[in-house]
Design an enzyme around this catalytic site. Sequence first.
Site: not given
Ligand code: CO
Length: 275
Positions: A116, A121, A162, A181
């Site tokens: 993730h 990111h 997010e 993700s």
């Molecule tokens: Co995050």
Amino acid sequence: MAGDWTIPQQWERYSAAEHAMWDKLFARQAAMLPERVVPEFMSGLDMLRMTRPGIPDFDELSERLTKATGWQVVAVPGLVPDRTFFEHLANRRFVAGRFIRTPEQMDYLQEPDIFHDVFGHVPLLAHPVFADYMQAYGEGGLRADGLGAIERLSRLYWYTVEFGLIRNEGGLRLYGAGIVSSHAESVFALDAPSPNRLGFDLKRVMRTPYRIDDYQQSYFVVESFEDLLRQTIETDFAPLYAEMAAEADIPIEAVLDTDLVFTRGTQAHARSGES
Ligand code: CO
Ligand code: PHE
């Protein structure tokens, strides 16, 4: 552990099974994302050489990232205190977990793992405008802390960094790390009739709670990263925080008359009680 909560990644300690887990997750997302994610995400993967097999070595990744935008990736043991998190962002350091999920957690895990944090990111941190947004967010976080407004500001992170969607010539695209993700949410966020998809509005977003235990009930769509950055740095949040202190939150599934509506969701998923 250092005073800033960072720890060495100890890349050489990953087992073959852990690298294989990364490769499996990577292959699954790389197969579905090109049509769904903002093109800058795919260029980031390429530019940072994240398309090579195996769990990335943070030092190597940071070297490429530094050349692109001045960002680094540093390892931390798990969640860090708010101020520590903001300080790192404000200094262009992205904090990432170093553990990877087990095969049983392939589809769902509670805590963010390295897949993730890094796959989700890091690619957009190679994009200059998004990179500036992340730094500005860190500075905004330090300020929000002094104003007792961390909860409000965290909603902005949630609904952009997010779980954000972005408008693209062909339609909507993903950019939020929590979506990209996740195999299932990468489909749900764009295709499911259940969630609302609404135009991004700074204050509206900060008045909207979010779900940490299931797919989102509303996603917010930005026009561009330039627009997101401009709106957030040009707005003084202090008066907004003060106004919001006297206003109720907006129900999580609500569509307002003032919303720009891309999809009015059925909320069938949330009502089914399944996750
Ligand atoms: Co995050
Ligand atoms: N302009 C915001 C403030 O006045 C800071 C900020 C910038 C917050 C970018 C989030 C993202 O607090």
